[in-house]
Design a protein around this motif. Structure first.
Motif, PDB file in Angstrom:
ATOM      1  N   VAL A 149      37.165  46.267  42.996  1.00 47.34           N
ATOM      2  CA  VAL A 149      36.045  46.484  42.344  1.00 47.34           C
ATOM      3  C   VAL A 149      36.142  46.600  40.814  1.00 47.34           C
ATOM      4  O   VAL A 149      35.492  45.713  40.027  1.00 47.34           O
ATOM      5  CB  VAL A 149      35.088  47.931  42.714  1.00 47.34           C
ATOM      6  CG1 VAL A 149      33.914  47.871  41.667  1.00 47.34           C
ATOM      7  CG2 VAL A 149      34.659  47.767  44.236  1.00 47.34           C
ATOM      8  N   ILE A 150      37.220  47.272  40.356  1.00 47.55           N
ATOM      9  CA  ILE A 150      37.736  47.314  38.867  1.00 47.55           C
ATOM     10  C   ILE A 150      38.023  45.852  38.465  1.00 47.55           C
ATOM     11  O   ILE A 150      37.740  45.303  37.434  1.00 47.55           O
ATOM     12  CB  ILE A 150      38.752  48.363  38.599  1.00 47.55           C
ATOM     13  CG1 ILE A 150      38.278  49.884  38.827  1.00 47.55           C
ATOM     14  CG2 ILE A 150      39.221  48.020  37.212  1.00 47.55           C
ATOM     15  CD1 ILE A 150      39.378  50.811  38.705  1.00 47.55           C
TER      16      ILE A 150
ATOM     17  N   LEU B  83      34.767  43.692  38.125  1.00 46.75           N
ATOM     18  CA  LEU B  83      34.107  43.921  36.983  1.00 46.75           C
ATOM     19  C   LEU B  83      34.784  43.432  35.753  1.00 46.75           C
ATOM     20  O   LEU B  83      34.030  43.106  34.760  1.00 46.75           O
ATOM     21  CB  LEU B  83      33.792  45.549  36.726  1.00 46.75           C
ATOM     22  CG  LEU B  83      32.912  46.073  37.983  1.00 46.75           C
ATOM     23  CD1 LEU B  83      32.920  47.554  37.724  1.00 46.75           C
ATOM     24  CD2 LEU B  83      31.649  45.797  37.730  1.00 46.75           C
ATOM     25  N   ALA B  84      36.197  43.614  35.774  1.00 49.03           N
ATOM     26  CA  ALA B  84      37.070  43.014  34.485  1.00 49.03           C
ATOM     27  C   ALA B  84      36.900  41.683  34.426  1.00 49.03           C
ATOM     28  O   ALA B  84      36.554  41.195  32.985  1.00 49.03           O
ATOM     29  CB  ALA B  84      38.117  43.595  34.383  1.00 49.03           C
TER      30      ALA B  84
ATOM     31  N   ARG C 293      34.253  39.920  35.278  1.00 48.12           N
ATOM     32  CA  ARG C 293      32.803  39.441  34.888  1.00 48.12           C
ATOM     33  C   ARG C 293      32.678  39.950  33.532  1.00 48.12           C
ATOM     34  O   ARG C 293      32.032  39.080  32.834  1.00 48.12           O
ATOM     35  CB  ARG C 293      31.950  40.546  35.888  1.00 48.12           C
ATOM     36  CG  ARG C 293      30.494  40.108  35.601  1.00 48.12           C
ATOM     37  CD  ARG C 293      29.482  41.324  36.360  1.00 48.12           C
ATOM     38  NE  ARG C 293      28.012  40.961  35.941  1.00 48.12           N
ATOM     39  CZ  ARG C 293      27.034  41.498  36.584  1.00 48.12           C
ATOM     40  NH1 ARG C 293      27.467  42.449  37.379  1.00 48.12           N
ATOM     41  NH2 ARG C 293      25.777  41.245  36.052  1.00 48.12           N
ATOM     42  N   ASN C 294      33.143  41.042  33.066  1.00 49.21           N
ATOM     43  CA  ASN C 294      32.957  41.410  31.471  1.00 49.21           C
ATOM     44  C   ASN C 294      33.671  40.212  30.626  1.00 49.21           C
ATOM     45  O   ASN C 294      33.269  39.935  29.586  1.00 49.21           O
ATOM     46  CB  ASN C 294      33.614  42.540  31.166  1.00 49.21           C
ATOM     47  CG  ASN C 294      32.746  43.557  31.782  1.00 49.21           C
ATOM     48  OD1 ASN C 294      31.680  43.740  32.024  1.00 49.21           O
ATOM     49  ND2 ASN C 294      33.541  44.755  31.898  1.00 49.21           N
TER      50      ASN C 294
ATOM     51  N   ASP D  31      31.266  37.037  30.396  1.00 49.10           N
ATOM     52  CA  ASP D  31      30.062  37.493  29.774  1.00 49.10           C
ATOM     53  C   ASP D  31      30.215  36.907  28.197  1.00 49.10           C
ATOM     54  O   ASP D  31      31.403  37.225  27.666  1.00 49.10           O
ATOM     55  CB  ASP D  31      29.492  38.704  29.734  1.00 49.10           C
ATOM     56  CG  ASP D  31      29.061  39.157  31.179  1.00 49.10           C
ATOM     57  OD1 ASP D  31      28.908  38.162  31.767  1.00 49.10           O
ATOM     58  OD2 ASP D  31      29.230  40.142  31.251  1.00 49.10           O
TER      59      ASP D  31
END
Length: 237
Positions: free
Chosen positions: A225-226, A229-230, A232-233, A236
């Protein structure tokens, strides 16, 4: 189990052929010839089952890379120094001189059961084959061997029957916590409360292994999950 009972029922009339009860039992089995036929059929089944068991045990150990675990350690059926300690502690508990010992995967009486049957198969099976095929074995064995085989086969069979219907029956059927039968032979599993009461050492190890698996799975999910998320960031703008 069925082959052993069949061998016992059909073999006893042959050993005690001069007794009236043996003649009655033989008549129920189709006469002494019928009892002999049943005895040979059950013996053949028992030999096949025993050979299959030995092959499966070694194949599983070699294929799984667990050959040394098969010979040594708590998961081994080979007697260990801990078994001597367990026997001493168990007999102290019998006379009220100490607490009940804590058992692991196998108890000492289960190992005794196993090896009694294991070595008994070589003695009973080997002598039985000599008596079954006397013409073949007479080509390279002296005659006195058949006299010894007759004696050994009968005496060892009586010992096996006596052991099974006393010690083994008590441990597997007549103990209050197992009466009328220990169903693990059919199900392959043991209820959790029985595992806690009878083999607390194994139960503690199972809980520890389960906890390690859950922790590893949870840690893997958290890292995944981490990482997602990393990633995905970073994507962006």
């Amino acid at each position: 189990m069925l082959s052993f009972v069949g061998c016992a029922l059909s073999g006893l009339p042959l050993i005690f052929a001069d007794r009236e009860w043996a003649a009655t039992l033989a008549r129920m089995l189709g006469g002494f010839q019928g009892a002999g036929l049943i005895h040979r059929i059950c013996a053949f089944v028992m030999i096949v089952v025993f050979a299959t068991h030995v092959i499966m045990v070694f194949a599983r150990a070699i294929r799984g890379g667990r050959f040394m675990k098969m010979l040594w350690g708590p998961d081994s059926m080979v007697p260990q120094p801990q078994d001597v300690v367990d026997i001493y502690r168990n007999f102290k508990w019998f006379v009220g001189a100490g607490p009940q010992p804590q058992f692991d995967r196998w108890t000492y009486w289960e190992k005794f059961d196993y090896w009694a049957v294991f070595w008994g198969m070589f003695i009973i099976g080997g002598s039985g084959l000599l008596l079954w095929f006397p013409v073949f074995f007479a080509n390279f064995l002296p005659g006195w061997m058949f006299n010894i085989a007759t004696l050994v086969h009968g005496e060892e069979a009586l010992l096996a029957v006596g052991f099974i219907f006393t010690f083994h029956f008590f441990n597997g059927h007549l103990r209050p916590e197992k009466f009328p039968m220990d169903t693990v032979i059919f199900s392959g599993v043991i209820p959790e409360h029985e595992l806690v009461d009878e083999r607390p050492v194994e139960y503690a190890k199972a809980l520890k292994e389960m906890l390690h698996r859950y922790l590893a799975t949870t840690l893997g999910v958290v890292i995944l999950v981490i990482g997602a998320l990393a990633w995905r960031n970073r994507q962006d703008p």
